[in-house]
Design an enzyme around this catalytic site. Structure first.
Site, PDB file in Angstrom:
ATOM      1  N   LYS A   2      28.079 -11.790 -13.242  1.00 19.28           N
ATOM      2  CA  LYS A   2      27.569 -10.831 -13.281  1.00 19.28           C
ATOM      3  C   LYS A   2      26.976  -9.717 -14.721  1.00 19.28           C
ATOM      4  CE  LYS A   2      25.685  -7.140 -10.953  1.00 19.28           C
ATOM      5  NZ  LYS A   2      24.292  -7.397 -10.568  1.00 19.28           N
TER       6      LYS A   2
ATOM      7  N   GLY B  91      18.335  -0.824  -5.332  1.00 20.91           N
ATOM      8  CA  GLY B  91      18.247  -0.086  -6.879  1.00 20.91           C
ATOM      9  C   GLY B  91      17.426   0.181  -6.755  1.00 20.91           C
ATOM     10  N   ASN B  92      15.488   0.213  -6.971  1.00 20.66           N
ATOM     11  CA  ASN B  92      14.619   0.953  -6.496  1.00 20.66           C
ATOM     12  C   ASN B  92      14.213   2.286  -5.665  1.00 20.66           C
ATOM     13  OD1 ASN B  92      13.930  -0.600  -4.189  1.00 20.66           O
ATOM     14  ND2 ASN B  92      12.095  -0.454  -4.573  1.00 20.66           N
TER      15      ASN B  92
ATOM     16  N   LYS C 262      20.309 -11.786  -2.082  1.00 23.67           N
ATOM     17  CA  LYS C 262      19.823 -11.529  -0.660  1.00 23.67           C
ATOM     18  C   LYS C 262      18.942 -11.831   0.509  1.00 23.67           C
ATOM     19  CE  LYS C 262      17.239  -8.108  -3.070  1.00 23.67           C
ATOM     20  NZ  LYS C 262      17.689  -7.208  -3.226  1.00 23.67           N
TER      21      LYS C 262
ATOM     22  N   LYS D 234      26.142  -6.075  -3.245  1.00 23.13           N
ATOM     23  CA  LYS D 234      26.223  -5.770  -2.199  1.00 23.13           C
ATOM     24  C   LYS D 234      25.125  -5.779  -1.171  1.00 23.13           C
ATOM     25  CE  LYS D 234      21.388  -3.247  -2.145  1.00 23.13           C
ATOM     26  NZ  LYS D 234      20.784  -4.432  -2.867  1.00 23.13           N
TER      27      LYS D 234
END
Ligand code: ADP
Ligand code: MG
Length: 326
Positions: A145, A27-28, A286, A224
């Site tokens: 979520k 997102g960053n 991740k 994602k």
């Protein structure tokens, strides 16, 4: 004629020997902590990762995936502020953000390739991507979520969808089912074989359920990082890079015992995951994504900061997840 086709053949061989990278942008890459996320901010932020990606495209083939949480949040908020009686479901909002963010990455990439003087020989494309999920995935029974705007308690009580109290207030929760397969994997593989830079699986992909040969969208969001791991395996990439807002993974994160990890085997990563070192919704997926890719492919994955993508590819930054060498 023969000379020409030999030349074309040689060029094709050169392409085939270039390693394939999948870079998942967090997102960053678009909105930094503390920003509201104006379009100008998002374009400015993209320059940092995209310049590195343009540089890497000289000696790698590339797939770019990206998140879309805040962008979907903005669209949901806009719908609520101006309800004209047409409520767009989540699958449509994910599709919209794939177009929006794909456009932003493409145009930033265009400038970065131009600066390097390789604009003409480097085609790129963003691809709307569907990801198949299982209608019986347990996630549909218990949505977890959080997405979209923050509500107070009395607003939350009147909402037509499940909500949950989070640290920031009440938020809508949706199912986050496991990605099973990327519908466009063959198209992506073909584009990569031709050395296109492919932007795809935005926001984890448009979640769909398969019905025979047909697909139907569902109200859910796919992580994602997990979708990127699936794609990395299905297309056969050589290195899977997850770029985020920390330099890599640490144990005892955020405490005075914090210790950065340069390297992790899949077995150690699983053990630390079970010990709760990597929370769900942030570092957890991740690590899961990296482990899934490394175990199934025998290749490397690396979790790194958005400013150190190039260094991580060269093995000089981030947390590398790889099988221990015998
Ligand atoms: P992205 O948008 O890139 O997916 P996330 O916010 O989902 O980013 O995940 C990155 C965040 O994970 C970091 O900002 C950090 O606060 C958090 N985090 C949680 N546990 C750890 C850990 N063990 N090591 C490093 N970062 C961690
Ligand atoms: Mg995340």
């Amino acid at each position: 004629m023969i000379a020409q086709s030999m030349q074309a053949g040689a060029a094709m061989n050169q392409i085939q020997t270039k390693p394939v990278l999948l870079i998942a942008l967090g997102g960053n890459a678009l909105i930094r902590k503390g920003q509201v996320g104006t379009v100008a901010e998002q374009f400015a932020n993209l320059r940092l990762p995209v310049r590195q990606i343009a540089g890497l495209s000289l000696d790698h083939r590339l797939i770019i995936t990206h998140g879309n949480g805040p962008q979907v949040g903005h669209l949901l908020l806009q719908q609520e502020c101006c309800d004209q009686g047409v409520k767009l479901p989540l699958e449509i909002l994910v599709a919209q953000t794939q177009g929006q963010i794909g456009y932003m990455i493409e145009s930033t990439l265009d400038s970065a390739l131009m600066e390097l003087g390789i604009h003409d020989e480097k085609p790129f494309v963003s691809l709307l991507s569907y990801v198949v999920v299982d209608r019986n995935d347990p996630a549909f029974r218990e949505p977890t979520k959080p997405i979209g705007p923050i509500y107070d308690q009395s607003q939350a009580a009147r909402l037509p969808f499940p909500v949950r109290k989070t640290a920031r207030g009440y938020r809508r929760v949706v199912a986050s089912p496991k990605p099973i397969t990327i519908v466009e994997k063959r198209e992506i593989a073909r584009l990569i074989a031709m050395d296109f830079i492919v932007i795809c699986c935005g926001g984890g992909g448009i979640p769909v359920i398969r019905d025979g040969r047909a697909f139907a969208g569902v109200d859910a969001v796919i992580d994602k990082d997990l979708a990127s791991a699936r794609l990395a395996l299905e297309v056969g990439v050589d290195l899977f890079v997850i770029a985020t807002d920390v330099a890599g993974t640490a144990v005892h994160y955020g405490t005075d015992r914090e210790r950065f990890l340069d390297r992790l085997s899949p077995a150690e990563a699983r053990r630390l995951l079970l010990q709760g070192e990597f929370p769900p919704g942030s570092m957890g997926p991740k690590i899961e994504a990296a482990v899934e890719f490394v175990e199934a492919s025998g290749k490397r994955a690396v979790i790194t900061g958005i400013d150190a993508i190039e260094a991580a590819v060269r093995g000089k930054a981030g947390t590398e997840v790889a099988a221990t060498r015998a």
